[in-house]
Every structure is written in C-alpha cells, then in structure tokens.
Design a protein around this motif. Sequence first.
Motif, mmCIF file in Angstrom:
data_model
loop_
_atom_site.group_PDB
_atom_site.id
_atom_site.type_symbol
_atom_site.label_atom_id
_atom_site.label_comp_id
_atom_site.label_asym_id
_atom_site.label_seq_id
_atom_site.Cartn_x
_atom_site.Cartn_y
_atom_site.Cartn_z
ATOM 1 N N VAL A 52 5.561 20.999 -19.348
ATOM 2 C CA VAL A 52 6.361 20.921 -20.575
ATOM 3 C C VAL A 52 5.473 21.138 -21.798
ATOM 4 N N GLN A 53 4.270 20.580 -21.785
ATOM 5 C CA GLN A 53 3.350 20.777 -22.903
ATOM 6 C C GLN A 53 2.954 22.240 -23.026
ATOM 7 N N ASP A 54 2.699 22.890 -21.886
ATOM 8 C CA ASP A 54 2.372 24.317 -21.911
ATOM 9 C C ASP A 54 3.539 25.132 -22.465
ATOM 10 N N GLN A 98 1.742 11.280 -10.355
ATOM 11 C CA GLN A 98 1.074 12.589 -10.402
ATOM 12 C C GLN A 98 2.090 13.693 -10.666
ATOM 13 N N GLU A 99 3.264 13.600 -10.031
ATOM 14 C CA GLU A 99 4.317 14.589 -10.283
ATOM 15 C C GLU A 99 4.746 14.544 -11.738
ATOM 16 N N SER A 100 4.875 13.355 -12.275
ATOM 17 C CA SER A 100 5.263 13.210 -13.683
ATOM 18 C C SER A 100 4.203 13.813 -14.592
ATOM 19 N N ILE A 101 2.955 13.590 -14.264
ATOM 20 C CA ILE A 101 1.860 14.156 -15.064
ATOM 21 C C ILE A 101 1.906 15.679 -15.005
ATOM 22 N N VAL A 156 0.840 -1.196 0.000
ATOM 23 C CA VAL A 156 0.000 0.000 0.000
ATOM 24 C C VAL A 156 0.875 1.247 0.000
ATOM 25 N N GLU A 157 1.924 1.266 0.833
ATOM 26 C CA GLU A 157 2.822 2.414 0.897
ATOM 27 C C GLU A 157 3.536 2.632 -0.436
ATOM 28 N N LYS A 158 4.021 1.547 -1.024
ATOM 29 C CA LYS A 158 4.707 1.661 -2.313
ATOM 30 C C LYS A 158 3.744 2.127 -3.402
ATOM 31 N N THR A 159 2.515 1.640 -3.347
ATOM 32 C CA THR A 159 1.515 2.058 -4.326
ATOM 33 C C THR A 159 1.226 3.546 -4.187
ATOM 34 N N LYS A 160 1.113 4.019 -2.948
ATOM 35 C CA LYS A 160 0.887 5.449 -2.724
ATOM 36 C C LYS A 160 2.075 6.263 -3.229
ATOM 37 N N GLY A 161 3.278 5.763 -2.982
ATOM 38 C CA GLY A 161 4.465 6.440 -3.488
ATOM 39 C C GLY A 161 4.483 6.495 -5.007
ATOM 40 N N LEU A 162 4.104 5.393 -5.629
ATOM 41 C CA LEU A 162 4.042 5.363 -7.099
ATOM 42 C C LEU A 162 2.978 6.320 -7.623
#
Length: 164
Positions: free
Chosen positions: A92-94, A83-86, A72-78
């Motif tokens: 970058v798109q802007d 979200q940061e990558s998005i 669960v912790e690793k999933t939350k981290g991922l």
Amino acid sequence: MIDLARDTPSTSLLRLGGQPIALTAAALLLLIAGVTSIAIWRAYTGAAPESDRMVASRQLQARAAQASEQLVEKTKGLEATQQESIDQLQVVQDQLLTMKRLLAAQQADTKRLSEQVTALNESIDGLRQSFASARATEVDTPSVTRRKPARHRVQASARKRSRG
C-alpha cells in the motif's frame, strides 16, 4: 528447717517420677495406634495419597505442556498474520508513492497545458485586435478609386459597342 527445704524438692520429684513414664507410654501407644489405623485404612481402601498426588501432578504437567504448545501455535499464527499485514502495508505504501508521483506528473502536465492555453488565448486576442484595427483603418479611410468623368465613360461605352 534447712532439712525440710531439701526434702521438699526430692519428694516432689519422687511423686512425678512414676507418672512421666506412664504418660510417655500412653502417648507412644496412641501414636502407634494412629499409625496402624492409617496403614490399615490405606490398605483397605487402596488409596495412597502419594500416588494420587503423582497422578495429579502428571496431569497438571500434561495440561501445562498442552497449553504451552497451543500458545506456541497461536504465537506462530500471530507472527504469520503480522508479517502478512506488514507486507500488505508495504504494498500500500508503494502504491501510495506511485500515486503521488503520478499525481505530481499530472499536475505538472496540467500546469503546462494551462500555460499553453493562456498563451494561445493571448495570441488569439492579439490577432483579433490586429484584425479589428485593420478593419477599422479600412472603414476609416475611404477607398480611393478614381472614377473617370462621365464624359469619358460615355465615350468608352460607345467604343465598346462599336467594336462589338
């Protein structure tokens, strides 16, 4: 002979009649001895397989719960990393869109300036041609200045001397 046929099964049952009870009694004694020996062995060693199994199952449950929490912790981290990558991708798109707009504006300015330079070059060429043609007509046509005859010149210079 009919009597003999009837006597044969009854005598065989009588012969086996005493043995099944002895066999059953022996089997029962063996069973009781086995159960008693297992009970004595458990009491002597103090090990009960049921309690060991319970402990082992509880340990497995604890490990499974711990592994689940870690997942669960690793999933939350991922999810946070995703979200940061998005967000970064959106930035970058802007920026890319802004750069495209700036590039389009610069290309329009460059085109406009190029057209202005072309128009100026055409104007300069036109002026050069008109200046060249004006000079050519000046050179082609001799200058028409009336010269006074020599006699008039001599008289005019003499007059200037006498006045002076």
